[in-house]
Design a protein around this motif. Structure first.
Motif, PDB file in Angstrom:
ATOM      1  N   SER A  41       0.824  -1.220   0.000  1.00  0.00           N
ATOM      2  CA  SER A  41       0.000   0.000   0.000  1.00  0.00           C
ATOM      3  C   SER A  41       0.855   1.266   0.000  1.00  0.00           C
ATOM      4  O   SER A  41       2.019   1.257   0.416  1.00  0.00           O
ATOM      5  CB  SER A  41      -0.918   0.014   1.220  1.00  0.00           C
ATOM      6  OG  SER A  41      -0.147   0.150   2.405  1.00  0.00           O
TER       7      SER A  41
ATOM      8  N   THR B  58       0.368   3.776   1.905  1.00  0.00           N
ATOM      9  CA  THR B  58       0.607   4.118   3.315  1.00  0.00           C
ATOM     10  C   THR B  58       1.865   3.420   3.818  1.00  0.00           C
ATOM     11  O   THR B  58       2.711   4.017   4.475  1.00  0.00           O
ATOM     12  CB  THR B  58      -0.594   3.673   4.181  1.00  0.00           C
ATOM     13  OG1 THR B  58      -1.781   4.243   3.643  1.00  0.00           O
ATOM     14  CG2 THR B  58      -0.436   4.120   5.625  1.00  0.00           C
TER      15      THR B  58
ATOM     16  N   GLU C 127       4.882   5.075   2.252  1.00  0.00           N
ATOM     17  CA  GLU C 127       5.157   6.394   2.839  1.00  0.00           C
ATOM     18  C   GLU C 127       5.834   6.262   4.198  1.00  0.00           C
ATOM     19  O   GLU C 127       6.729   7.021   4.548  1.00  0.00           O
ATOM     20  CB  GLU C 127       3.854   7.193   2.964  1.00  0.00           C
ATOM     21  CG  GLU C 127       3.365   7.747   1.625  1.00  0.00           C
ATOM     22  CD  GLU C 127       1.894   8.159   1.664  1.00  0.00           C
ATOM     23  OE1 GLU C 127       1.313   8.222   2.764  1.00  0.00           O
ATOM     24  OE2 GLU C 127       1.336   8.411   0.574  1.00  0.00           O
ATOM     25  N   LYS C 128       5.406   5.273   4.974  1.00  0.00           N
ATOM     26  CA  LYS C 128       5.990   5.044   6.300  1.00  0.00           C
ATOM     27  C   LYS C 128       7.306   4.270   6.216  1.00  0.00           C
ATOM     28  O   LYS C 128       8.016   4.142   7.207  1.00  0.00           O
ATOM     29  CB  LYS C 128       5.010   4.260   7.178  1.00  0.00           C
ATOM     30  CG  LYS C 128       3.762   5.033   7.580  1.00  0.00           C
ATOM     31  CD  LYS C 128       2.861   4.149   8.435  1.00  0.00           C
ATOM     32  CE  LYS C 128       1.626   4.923   8.886  1.00  0.00           C
ATOM     33  NZ  LYS C 128       0.676   4.033   9.615  1.00  0.00           N
TER      34      LYS C 128
END
Length: 222
Positions: free
Chosen positions: A194, A196, A199-200
């Motif tokens: 994903s 997310t 990004e993390k």
């Protein structure tokens, strides 16, 4: 030149039941994603070559896989013409996945004995693809057709091997519906890798998700 034969790729798809799909223009990020999937137990990666100069990223990823990740089979997806297929085959792509059924790409891949998996959406398309030597058909977009379509196709054609892409998630009930319908393997993109997570930069989380998803598939099949 591809390092894995068509049969090796097919058998790995059947054995693991999952092909992760991924695209990002950043090679170094791509290496971390690839390593996380590998450490989680995946032995396949479809690099969905959608951006400008994506061939450069794929080339770097495949060289990395060959040097650092023994047994990792790199393929390319989102290929829409024979020229692109030839380019990625020169960079060692071990399989080629297309959004739609393309005879020109079939010929290029068959000439090199490389697995090609075309996106099909009807029994007629599937039959045409199989007549041209297709071993595993990509059902795309999977969310539009659903497991019921797979079950219906495999009624009269139990020999047809199907890989749905789009509409496949890591949840057990979703995977169970697809595998109970008779799919050979599933292609999984953003539901697995994903935005997310990227990004993390949660690569440990990705590794764990890949591992648990493969375990879920194995449990469903047993």
């Amino acid at each position: 030149m591809a390092n894995y034969s068509r049969l090796q790729v097919i058998n790995t798809m059947r054995a693991t039941g999952m092909v992760p799909l991924f695209y990002h223009p950043d090679l170094e990020l791509g290496k971390k994603v690839l390593k996380a999937c590998y450490d989680g137990g995946s032995r396949l990666m479809e690099f969905t070559a959608r951006g400008d100069f994506s061939f450069e990223v794929f080339s770097g990823l495949n060289k990395y896989a060959m040097a650092q990740l023994p047994g990792m089979i790199m393929g390319v997806g989102s290929i829409t013409d024979a020229g692109a297929a030839s380019l990625f085959l020169q960079m060692g792509a071990n399989f080629v996945v297309t959004p739609s059924f393309r005879e020109d790409i079939a010929r290029i891949c068959n000439r090199r004995k490389v697995l090609w998996s075309p996106g099909c959406g009807s029994l007629t398309e599937i039959n045409k693809a199989e007549e041209l030597g297709c071993e595993i058909v990509k059902l795309f977009p999977g969310s539009t057709y659903g497991p019921g379509f797979v079950k219906a196709i495999r009624g009269p054609q139990p020999w047809t091997s199907i890989m749905p892409t789009g509409g496949v998630s890591t949840e057990e009930h979703n995977l169970k519906a697809w595998f109970d319908a008779g799919v050979t393997c599933v292609g999984m993109g953003s539901k697995l890798i994903s935005n997310t997570l990227l990004e993390k930069e949660d690569f440990k989380g990705l590794e764990n998700l890949v591992r648990t998803t493969l375990e879920t598939i194995a449990k469903i099949r047993s």
